[in-house]
Design a protein around this motif. Sequence first.
Motif, PDB file in Angstrom:
ATOM      1  N   ALA A 246       2.825   9.276 -10.866  1.00 24.18           N
ATOM      2  CA  ALA A 246       2.073   8.895 -12.185  1.00 24.18           C
ATOM      3  C   ALA A 246       1.125   9.772 -12.564  1.00 24.18           C
ATOM      4  N   SER A 247       0.481  10.421 -11.804  1.00 30.18           N
ATOM      5  CA  SER A 247      -0.512  11.153 -11.904  1.00 30.18           C
ATOM      6  C   SER A 247      -0.066  12.629 -12.534  1.00 30.18           C
ATOM      7  N   LEU A 248       1.283  12.972 -11.897  1.00 26.70           N
ATOM      8  CA  LEU A 248       1.731  14.346 -12.446  1.00 26.70           C
ATOM      9  C   LEU A 248       2.469  14.183 -13.698  1.00 26.70           C
ATOM     10  N   LEU A 249       3.163  12.944 -14.227  1.00 24.83           N
ATOM     11  CA  LEU A 249       3.599  12.777 -15.390  1.00 24.83           C
ATOM     12  C   LEU A 249       2.463  12.585 -16.435  1.00 24.83           C
TER      13      LEU A 249
ATOM     14  N   ASN B 182       0.784  -1.248  -0.087  1.00 27.25           N
ATOM     15  CA  ASN B 182       0.056   0.170   0.005  1.00 27.25           C
ATOM     16  C   ASN B 182       0.891   1.115  -0.168  1.00 27.25           C
ATOM     17  N   LEU B 183       1.945   1.124   0.634  1.00 31.55           N
ATOM     18  CA  LEU B 183       2.843   2.286   0.682  1.00 31.55           C
ATOM     19  C   LEU B 183       3.375   2.495  -0.943  1.00 31.55           C
ATOM     20  N   ALA B 184       3.766   1.689  -1.277  1.00 28.13           N
ATOM     21  CA  ALA B 184       4.278   1.652  -2.900  1.00 28.13           C
ATOM     22  C   ALA B 184       3.153   2.207  -3.781  1.00 28.13           C
ATOM     23  N   ILE B 185       1.926   1.689  -3.726  1.00 24.44           N
ATOM     24  CA  ILE B 185       0.883   2.255  -4.627  1.00 24.44           C
ATOM     25  C   ILE B 185       0.552   3.618  -4.048  1.00 24.44           C
ATOM     26  N   GLY B 186       0.696   3.992  -2.974  1.00 28.90           N
ATOM     27  CA  GLY B 186       0.312   5.506  -2.578  1.00 28.90           C
ATOM     28  C   GLY B 186       1.576   6.447  -3.062  1.00 28.90           C
TER      29      GLY B 186
END
Length: 99
Positions: free
Chosen positions: A60-63, A50-54
């Motif tokens: 990813a959204s910024l890119l 969950n840490l990695a996903i967060g």
Amino acid sequence: MESSPAGLNRAWALFGVYGLFFGLTEGTEKALVADLVPRARRGTAFGWYNLAIGLAALPASLLFGFVWDRVGPPAAFTLGAFLALLAAIVLGFVRVDRR
């Protein structure tokens, strides 16, 4: 987005498809995490998962937004599809120890 009834119907349909995608993938992701680690370490593994996903969601959204803004929507979606394909290929090399 259109404010016509047809535009609203498309938006609701997209929300439904997005929900279906999460419903079909989130459980299998967690099952994979459970399969990859010993039973005694599963709580820690889910925490790291969950840490990695967060942590990955924001860059990813910024890119995606940057590519959308600078190059255009087709390029942003193409990049997303390419990265998803790359992730699937990398996932194919994960070995599960079934002890």
